[in-house]
Design an enzyme around this catalytic site. Structure first.
Site, PDB file in Angstrom:
ATOM      1  CG  ASP A   1      -1.902   1.147   1.221  1.00 31.88           C
ATOM      2  OD1 ASP A   1      -2.985   0.939   0.667  1.00 31.88           O
ATOM      3  OD2 ASP A   1      -1.575   2.222   1.745  1.00 31.88           O
ATOM      4  CB  ILE A   2       0.979   4.277  -2.175  1.00 28.35           C
ATOM      5  CG1 ILE A   2       1.242   3.434  -3.433  1.00 28.35           C
ATOM      6  CG2 ILE A   2       1.773   5.575  -2.237  1.00 28.35           C
ATOM      7  CD1 ILE A   2       0.801   4.114  -4.713  1.00 28.35           C
TER       8      ILE A   2
ATOM      9  CD  GLU B   1      -4.675   4.125  -1.282  1.00 24.52           C
ATOM     10  OE1 GLU B   1      -4.825   4.523  -0.118  1.00 24.52           O
ATOM     11  OE2 GLU B   1      -5.592   4.181  -2.120  1.00 24.52           O
TER      12      GLU B   1
END
Length: 520
Positions: free
Chosen positions: A398-399, A441
């Protein structure tokens, strides 16, 4: 199955269309009629209860005016001549529908006469010779004016209303007051007025005082309860009248009309449970079905006859097209087929559309933004691995702070960042590893035939490369990762995914930009 491959006949399709049209038209007509009747019944009940509440309000005002006038006449008589216990008893008997009790006090509030003299359960209550020290009596002695009290709980345990009228001599000297009590829970004209509803259904009437407390209700258990917070009662407390569809404190829905009583500040609420309209609606439904069924049968027969005439030539063309591929077919028949070959071409077009649909299905497994496999492909692949019990590890990535990227640089740059991460992932993984855009994301990597330590090494390579490579926002971004592995006891993908998500959450919780292996 053979019928499905060959296709249904147009005649049958048209018949289905006729059935659907007639049925849907009947259903729509029933629905509209049902709604129209429901709205009409609702409007009628609301209007009837509003008018009835107004009627009861007016009658209550008239009744209280009559009672007050009756007390005024009695006060005038007492002020002009001697008045004894027998006179008071006779007066109460002659006006028994008005009062539950009558008593006379002097100017100091001491009870002179009382009727009836023996009041049940009047322990420590009003008795001849006793001085009444209540706030109401002090008000009567000080103001020396007629008044109607708010309902209150008397020492007898009855919820009652006190109506008082001052006594003056012919010379204008104040001699005291004559007071009448009305027990709201006993038999009297006021209760009979409130207890009767002219509509012989489930309708009823209840009354609230100016503070929103129930002072009369067909259900004695509701008396003395406060419902001041109800919007309808708040309207009454503001002196308003009207109607509304409400739900009471026991969850029952009612059509309610309400009116304000000017003399007392009370609110009269006439109500009817909304369930009374269910029976008329059921009758309408039954009537609609009975009346529509013959018409439905007639339309079906006519539709079948008309569709047969329309589809007969088309059915012949369909048979010609089937026979055209047979060997030794004569040329004349072929020419006839060619003249009306458009129906056959439509069937061929449908066939090609089905083939093209398969292509579209394949494309549906790809994320349009990043080019990676999408969530649908992920769900299918991981389920297949578990069904076949093939060992694998799952990396969820996950960003970090991706919302800030969108807020600061815009969503178009945010899309570039997602594509950037996807390209780095494809550079880092091996040929047999599978990459997915899981959603938003969040990304996923499935590593087959590898354990968690090998997955950790790959995840760290990906994390470090992302952190060291300038992104579309002009600087490097960070990602957090979580890892879990498939165990043979895992029968559902959700268990593996949940463990990886838990590890990912742990990475976020511990400061982000790190990789965590799930540990039980």
């Amino acid at each position: 199955m053979a019928i499905l491959k060959k296709g249904i006949k147009l005649n049958f399709a048209i018949s289905l269309l006729v059935v659907f049209t007639v049925f849907s038209t009947t259903l729509i007509n029933w629905y509209l009629s049902n709604q129209d009747l429901k709205n009409t019944l609702t409007a009628n009940h609301l209007e009837n209860n509003y008018r009835y509440a107004q009627k009861v309000s007016i009658n209550t005002n008239v009744l209280l005016d009559d009672i007050q006038h009756n007390l005024g006449t009695l006060a005038k008589i007492i002020g002009q001549q001697e008045f004894n216990q027998t006179d008071l008893d006779n007066w109460r008997t002659g006006n028994s529908g008005y009062y539950n009790s009558l008593f006379i006090t002097d100017a100091n509030g001491i009870v002179q006469l009382m009727s009836p003299q023996a009041v049940p359960n009047n322990k420590g209550g009003v008795q001849p010779g006793t001085k009444i020290k209540s706030t109401l009596m002090e008000q009567a002695l000080q103001e020396k004016k007629p008044f109607i009290s708010n309902p209150y709980l008397a020492q007898t345990g009855n919820l009652m209303v006190l109506i008082s009228y001052p006594i003056f001599s012919d010379e204008g000297i104040y001699k005291g007051a004559v007071d009448g009590t009305i027990y709201l829970e006993s038999n009297n004209s006021l209760k009979r007025l409130l207890n009767h509803h002219e509509f012989l259904d489930k309708s009823s009437v209840f009354v609230v005082d100016r503070s929103g407390t129930i002072i009369y209700h067909p259900d004695p258990g509701q008396i003395n309860k406060s419902i001041a917070d109800h919007p309808l009662v708040q309207n009454i407390m503001k002196g308003k009248s009207g109607s509304a569809q409400i739900i009471n404190n026991r969850g029952t829905e009612y059509f309610s009309g309400y009116a304000f009583v000017e003399n007392t500040g009370w609110g009269i609420i006439a109500q009817t449970p909304t369930s009374v309209i269910e029976e008329p609606l059921r009758i309408l439904t039954k009537k609609t079905i009975i009346q529509s069924l013959p018409l439905l049968l007639v339309v079906l027969v006519l539709g079948w006859i008309i569709s047969s005439h329309i589809t007969s030539p088309i059915n012949k063309l369909a048979r010609f097209s089937e026979e055209a591929i047979l060997p030794n077919k004569d040329t004349k028949s072929i020419r006839l087929i060619e003249m009306r070959a458009y129906i056959y071409e439509v069937r061929q077009l449908l066939k090609h559309i089905q083939e093209h649909f398969q292509v579209l299905t394949n494309q549906a497994h790809q994320d349009g933004l990043t080019g990676l496999a999408n969530r649908r492909a992920f769900d299918q692949d991981i389920q297949k691995l578990i069904d076949q019990q093939i060992p694998f590890s799952l990396i969820m990535a996950d960003i970090d702070h991706f919302k800030e990227v969108n807020d600061e640089h815009g969503h178009l740059v945010g899309d570039d960042v997602l594509r950037f991460l996807a390209s780095i992932m494809l550079d880092v993984i091996r040929g047999e590893d599978l990459c997915y855009r899981y959603g938003g994301e969040e990304f996923a990597i499935i590593i087959k035939e590898k354990n968690e330590e090998e997955a950790f090494a790959l995840a760290e390579r990906l994390r470090i490369k992302i952190a060291e490579t300038p992104s579309p926002i002009g600087k490097a971004i960070n990602i957090s990762l979580g890892i879990s592995s498939y165990y043979k006891k895992d029968q559902l993908p959700e268990r593996v995914i949940k463990r990886a998500d838990t590890a990912l959450y742990q990475s976020k919780h511990n400061g982000r930009n790190r990789t965590t292996i799930y540990r039980s």
